[in-house]
Write an enzyme that holds these catalytic residues in place. Structure first.
Site, short mmCIF file in Angstrom:
data_model
loop_
_atom_site.label_atom_id
_atom_site.label_comp_id
_atom_site.label_asym_id
_atom_site.label_seq_id
_atom_site.Cartn_x
_atom_site.Cartn_y
_atom_site.Cartn_z
N ARG A 169 14.60 -0.57 -10.61
CA ARG A 169 13.74 -0.78 -11.09
C ARG A 169 12.73 0.73 -10.22
O ARG A 169 13.03 0.37 -8.52
CB ARG A 169 12.98 -2.13 -10.73
CG ARG A 169 11.66 -2.28 -10.93
CD ARG A 169 10.69 -3.56 -10.17
NE ARG A 169 9.53 -3.81 -10.43
CZ ARG A 169 8.44 -3.13 -9.44
NH1 ARG A 169 8.78 -2.35 -8.27
NH2 ARG A 169 7.30 -3.22 -9.35
N LYS A 210 11.04 2.81 -1.04
CA LYS A 210 10.57 1.69 -0.60
C LYS A 210 11.24 1.91 1.24
O LYS A 210 11.88 2.61 1.50
CB LYS A 210 11.01 -0.05 -0.79
CG LYS A 210 10.58 -0.17 -1.27
CD LYS A 210 11.67 -1.59 -1.73
CE LYS A 210 11.07 -2.62 -3.39
NZ LYS A 210 11.61 -3.72 -3.67
C1 PT1 Z 1 12.25 -5.40 -6.71
C2 PT1 Z 1 10.35 -5.37 -6.71
C3 PT1 Z 1 8.98 -6.37 -7.75
N1 PT1 Z 1 9.27 -4.90 -5.92
C4 PT1 Z 1 11.52 -7.13 -9.13
N2 PT1 Z 1 10.08 -7.12 -8.80
C5 PT1 Z 1 7.88 -4.25 -5.80
N3 PT1 Z 1 12.32 -8.38 -9.75
C6 PT1 Z 1 7.64 -5.32 -7.38
C7 PT1 Z 1 8.66 -1.49 0.73
O1 PT1 Z 1 9.03 -1.71 2.35
O2 PT1 Z 1 12.46 -4.79 -5.48
N4 PT1 Z 1 11.78 -6.72 -7.73
N5 PT1 Z 1 8.16 -6.11 -7.99
C8 PT1 Z 1 7.56 -3.75 -5.26
N6 PT1 Z 1 7.62 -4.50 -4.07
C9 PT1 Z 1 7.49 -3.36 -1.96
C10 PT1 Z 1 8.36 -4.33 -1.12
C11 PT1 Z 1 7.25 -2.76 -2.58
C12 PT1 Z 1 8.62 -3.53 -0.26
C13 PT1 Z 1 7.27 -1.08 -1.24
C14 PT1 Z 1 7.94 -2.18 -0.10
O3 PT1 Z 1 7.94 -0.46 0.83
#
Ligand code: PT1
Length: 262
Positions: free
Chosen positions: A238, A204
């Site tokens: 995850r 992230k």
């Molecule tokens: C998470 C999650 C998810 N993240 C759960 N499910 C994502 N339970 C999808 C960035 O800042 O943390 N927990 N499902 C993906 N979401 C992101 C958010 C991907 C922020 C990238 C960023 O780069």
């Protein structure tokens, strides 16, 4: 928990069968690498992502979940906020529901309660398209805990077994890098709610802010974040890089066992 994105931007599109086969190959590799759960998602929720309709989401994930549940014993989790997708995915064999909107969409709470599967409830401020514009909190840790406690209570009131509820602070969802670091440092406080915890920081942007690295160069930072999360009480991490993270978790487990004997 290994991440399996089934979104158009995650595949150089050779059509839906190529998409399904490529996703299956990736999932089988993650299961050989030691994933305990495979999280299948057809809606991108990363910052700036556009919403997708239920039919499109079902079209993306269902063939993958069906095929996957035939070839592996590793539990499959469905990463969705939509009641209809939850129902179809569980009918196809999904063992768990992972909802970044914590079952707040219309019909989602009732659908999940009716399906009798474990759920992961995540905190998010705002919605994916706009959540990173100006995230603001008076006390990010206290506000995330209060939100998760409310959603946990709503789920129990709707008939979901408390033992089937996993909580997640939602790293990167309407949070600055400083907010995310504060949550990681204080993850232990979330354990007081008495539920298992899930943490997702793999690749992230906060890790990019802290290291200056591009997304494909964030493996060391991702492993560090996963180790810190595990040491601070995360039960599930995850991640994209399952083999590398499993090695790191073995070290955490060995130290834990030694501590327990002392
Ligand atoms: C998470 C999650 C998810 N993240 C759960 N499910 C994502 N339970 C999808 C960035 O800042 O943390 N927990 N499902 C993906 N979401 C992101 C958010 C991907 C922020 C990238 C960023 O780069």
């Amino acid at each position: 928990m290994g991440i399996l994105n089934v979104t158009p931007d995650s595949f150089s599109d050779g059509g839906r069968f190529a998409r399904r086969d490529s996703a299956l190959a990736k999932a089988e590799q993650m299961s050989r690498d030691g994933a305990a759960i495979i999280d299948v998602g057809g809606e991108s929720t990363r910052p700036g992502a556009q919403a997708v309709g239920a039919a499109e989401e079902i079209d993306r994930v269902l063939p993958v979940i069906e095929a996957l549940c035939h070839v592996t014993d590793v539990p499959v989790s469905i990463d969705t906020s939509k009641a209809e997708v939850m129902r179809e995915a569980v009918a196809a064999g999904a063992a768990m529901i992972n909802d970044v909107r914590a079952l707040r969409e219309e019909g989602a709470l009732e659908a999940a309660a009716g399906l009798g599967r474990p759920v992961c409830l995540m905190h998010m401020q705002g919605a994916p398209r706009t959540m990173q514009r100006d995230p603001a909190y008076l006390d990010v840790v206290a506000e995330v805990i209060e939100f998760l406690e409310d959603r946990r209570d709503a789920c129990v009131a709707a008939g979901i077994d408390a033992a089937d509820i996993v909580l997640d602070p939602g790293f990167g969802f309407g949070k600055s890098a400083a907010h995310n670091v504060e949550l990681l440092a204080n993850l232990r406080q979330l354990s007081a709610l008495g539920q298992p915890l899930l943490a997702g920081m793999s690749r992230k942007s906060t890790l990019g802010v802290l290291t200056g690295r591009e997304v494909d160069e964030r493996l060391p930072a991702s492993i560090a974040a996963a180790v810190i999360a595990a040491l601070n009480g995360a039960d599930i991490v995850r991640v994209h890089d399952v083999a590398e993270t499993v090695d790191a978790m073995r070290i955490v487990a060995a130290v834990r066992e030694t501590e327990a004997k002392q």
